[in-house]
Design an enzyme around this catalytic site. Structure first.
Site, short mmCIF file in Angstrom:
data_model
loop_
_atom_site.label_atom_id
_atom_site.label_comp_id
_atom_site.label_asym_id
_atom_site.label_seq_id
_atom_site.Cartn_x
_atom_site.Cartn_y
_atom_site.Cartn_z
N SER A 116 -13.65 3.27 5.01
CA SER A 116 -14.21 1.72 6.36
C SER A 116 -15.89 1.89 6.19
O SER A 116 -16.14 1.77 5.02
CB SER A 116 -13.88 3.49 7.54
N SER A 117 -16.54 1.36 6.95
CA SER A 117 -17.87 1.19 7.10
C SER A 117 -18.70 -0.71 6.45
O SER A 117 -19.12 -0.15 6.23
CB SER A 117 -18.50 2.12 6.35
N LYS B 102 -9.02 -16.53 -8.76
CA LYS B 102 -8.74 -15.06 -9.23
C LYS B 102 -7.49 -14.81 -8.05
O LYS B 102 -6.70 -13.99 -7.67
CB LYS B 102 -8.95 -14.00 -10.18
N GLU C 67 -31.76 -0.19 26.15
CA GLU C 67 -30.96 -0.94 25.05
C GLU C 67 -29.85 -1.07 24.93
O GLU C 67 -29.87 -2.56 23.80
CB GLU C 67 -30.82 0.36 23.89
N HIS D 219 -30.82 3.30 30.20
CA HIS D 219 -30.25 3.04 29.27
C HIS D 219 -30.93 1.44 28.79
O HIS D 219 -29.94 0.73 28.89
CB HIS D 219 -29.08 3.42 28.45
N CYS E 239 -33.13 8.58 29.38
CA CYS E 239 -32.72 9.27 29.64
C CYS E 239 -32.45 10.21 29.64
O CYS E 239 -34.30 10.90 30.33
CB CYS E 239 -31.45 9.09 29.71
N TYR F 193 -21.45 12.75 16.32
CA TYR F 193 -22.47 12.78 14.29
C TYR F 193 -20.85 12.12 14.25
O TYR F 193 -20.66 12.15 12.62
CB TYR F 193 -22.15 14.73 14.08
N1 GLN Z 1 -27.74 15.20 29.66
C1 GLN Z 1 -28.68 14.42 30.45
C2 GLN Z 1 -27.61 14.24 31.51
O1 GLN Z 1 -26.63 14.07 31.52
C3 GLN Z 1 -29.04 12.50 30.21
C4 GLN Z 1 -27.87 12.05 29.09
C5 GLN Z 1 -28.78 10.80 28.41
O2 GLN Z 1 -30.00 11.07 27.58
N2 GLN Z 1 -28.15 9.91 28.46
O3 GLN Z 1 -27.88 13.41 32.51
#
Ligand code: GLN
Length: 585
Positions: free
Chosen positions: A59-60, A269, A555, A553, A427, A100
């Site tokens: 994988s990866s 090949k 991002e 977020h 967040c 993780y």
């Molecule tokens: N733990 C926080 C919440 O649930 C922030 C969540 C996050 O950083 N995505 O509001």
């Protein structure tokens, strides 16, 4: 009469129809290459093509990057493309997974907690994904079991074949059936040989059979370099293709992941042993940026091969000029910008994938080389913070959940605020900005979020009202894109160049509006709010160089061709701070 239009041969004996076709072909010739208008002109001009991307050996290997690169090239040729990921695990979605386990959880605009590969899909194509773009075994089984309970199977024994495979096939075709896409690329998670991938591969086999030339399979494998023998080895690739063939799938194209150039005779090949045309054995050699992969794939004609094999005649070249500009910028950037990311999942950098990519987009557009330093929040303390964050041009306080590492975030924030370092809280990072400010500026010593301390006397961050009755964890946060109104003249509004934005969320807790007045008076301004619910979405300290926290977020929405404005503003502030210090030296 035979007329060819976008690789599709149109045969018709009706003279009026022929004339119409000729007119359209003529129109195609006089209209300049413009991908956007080709969507209109050639809507449904090719039957939807289904491209399956499988992986073997390990994988990866970067199936997500190869899928994204192909999509990027096809899009640049004016085709309408979407990419979807089918994950063999049982979880309904990755929302409940620890980072993780599977890296970052990506969030789509329609509020689906998705595999991080969807982030690559959006960053490479600028095409938004949705809940339909990520399906897991869990979702498939849930849907089949729901149907069984409703009696939809009319007394039949419900089995993996055909019921599970039919449900997989139905989901594979869901986006294609909307008529919105010329190409649907389906990445199959995991590697060939995994027990849990089998129903997906059986579905791919059936679809290849049913769709014929309207589908193909790209198999990504690994060609290891054995350093001691100084040799590249093709055996793992041969074995993994055999594995796929045993399941009834003949790959049409092989993409070989390698760290060294694979000589032409070795590729020939592999072609011979794997029943693949020699020009369809493509190497994906390690490059210093994932954003160069589309160019490497195009050099070896991957896009043209895919078009030809699906019955489309390739015309001209993909319109890659903006992409090439970006790559030229990333190659020419030498002066660094040093950013620290304070978080608790720093051992696994995939946990912050979208943030690091957004910072990279912003730094590249600013002509700088991003030097991102991951700082473990659990290892930060008042005694070492100055040393750990020394020399940084900007600091990001990462999102997250739970108590672990939280004190380190407060420590970093206090140091950044007092030393006026450009700081960006995302967040949980924004929530920590609020708590740190409450404790050290408003003097509310035990201020906290009720996520960390349910009994805090100053719940400056509290559970959203509608969250209080929720007990299930999966898919129940405030998820997806929400509108936000920014205060005129605020730093955030300047960054976006507008006061009306929409960004994606993933949280349960929020700024407690009972404290709003006190924060405003003490210098932390609530400059962004949801127009309907008045939830605070952005805070900033106007007196500082750049000190902004977003409950959302940003991002998730930064792409190569459309970098997120708030990341650009943050990077610009970090560069200005760096230059200011350099000028003083
Ligand atoms: N733990 C926080 C919440 O649930 C922030 C969540 C996050 O950083 N995505 O509001």
């Amino acid at each position: 009469m035979e007329v060819q239009c976008r690789g599709k041969i149109i045969l018709n004996s009706n003279p009026l129809y022929c004339r119409l076709q000729v007119f359209f072909v003529f129109l195609r010739k006089i209209v300049p290459e413009k991908p956007a208008c080709s969507h209109f002109l050639y809507k449904n001009s090719v039957d939807t093509k289904y491209i399956f991307v499988t992986g073997g050996v390990v994988s990866s290997l970067g199936k997500g990057i190869i899928s994204s690169s192909l999509a990027c090239l096809l899009k640049a040729r004016g085709y309408r493309v979407t990419i979807q990921k089918f994950d063999p695990y049982i979880n309904i979605d990755p929302g409940t997974l620890n980072p993780y386990e599977h890296g970052e959880c990506y969030v789509t605009e329609d509020g689906h907690e998705a595999d991080l590969d969807l982030g690559h899909y959006e960053r490479f194509t600028n095409v938004r994904t949705s809940r339909a773009n990520n399906v897991t075994t869990g979702r498939i089984y849930q849907s089949v079991i729901d149907k069984e309970r409703r009696g939809d199977y009319l007394g039949k024994t419900v089995q993996i074949v055909p019921h599970i495979t039919d449900e997989i096939k139905r989901n594979v075709k869901l986006l294609g059936n909307t008529g919105k896409y010329d190409f649907v690329i389906t990445e199959i998670g995991g590697t060939v040989g995994d027990i849990e991938s089998l129903p997906f591969l059986e579905s791919v086999r059936q679809l290849r059979w049913e769709l014929g030339q309207n589908s193909l399979c790209i198999h990504l494998t690994y060609v290891p370099y054995i350093r001691a023998a100084k040799e590249l080895k093709t055996k793992p690739t041969q074995h993994s293709v055999k594995n796929l063939q045993e399941l009834g799938i003949q790959p049409d194209i092989l993409v070989l992941r390698t760290e060294k150039d694979i000589p032409a005779d070795m590729r020939r090949k592999i072609a011979l042993f794997c029943n693949v045309a020699p020009d369809s054995v493509i190497q994906s050699i390690d490059v210093n940026s994932i954003y160069k992969v589309p160019l490497k794939m195009h050099e070896q004609h991957l896009d043209e091969i895919v078009l030809r094999k699906t019955g489309v005649t390739p015309e001209g070249e993909p319109h890659m000029a903006p992409w090439l500009d970006f790559v030229a910028k990333l190659d020419s950037a030498t002066e660094p910008v040093d950013i620290a990311l304070v978080g608790k999942y720093v051992e696994l950098q995939d946990a912050y994938k979208s943030i690091s990519e957004s910072l990279f987009h912003a730094a590249t557009y600013a002509g700088r080389k991003l030097n991102l330093v991951y700082v473990h929040s659990e290892k930060l303390a008042p005694e070492n913070v100055a040393e750990k964050l020394a020399g940084m041009d900007g600091v990001i306080i990462a999102p997250g959940f739970g108590q672990r590492g939280i004190e380190g975030k407060f420590t970093a924030l206090r140091w950044c605020r007092e030393n006026d370092i450009p700081t960006f809280g995302i967040c949980l990072g924004m929530q920590c900005m609020v708590i740190e400010f409450a404790r050290n500026v408003l003097g509310l010593e035990d201020a906290n979020s009720t996520e960390m301390d349910t009994k805090t006397p100053h719940n400056v961050i509290d559970l959203m009202e509608e969250q209080k009755s929720i007990s299930n964890l999966g898919g129940t946060m405030r998820l997806g894109a929400y509108d936000c109104t920014l205060r005129e003249g605020s730093r955030a509004a300047q960054a976006y160049g507008t006061t009306h934005i929409s960004e994606r969320h993933r949280h349960r807790f929020e700024f407690n509006n009972d404290y709003r007045e006190r924060f405003e008076q003490a210098g932390m301004a609530c400059v962004g709010e949801n127009p309907a619910t008045k939830l605070v979405e952005v805070v900033e300290i106007p007196g500082k160089r750049w000190f902004i926290g977003t409950q959302y977020h940003p991002e998730y929405s930064s792409t190569v061709l459309s970098p997120n404005p708030i990341f650009r503003s943050f990077i610009d502030a970090a560069i200005a701070y760096r230059d200011e210090r350099l000028a003083k030296k």
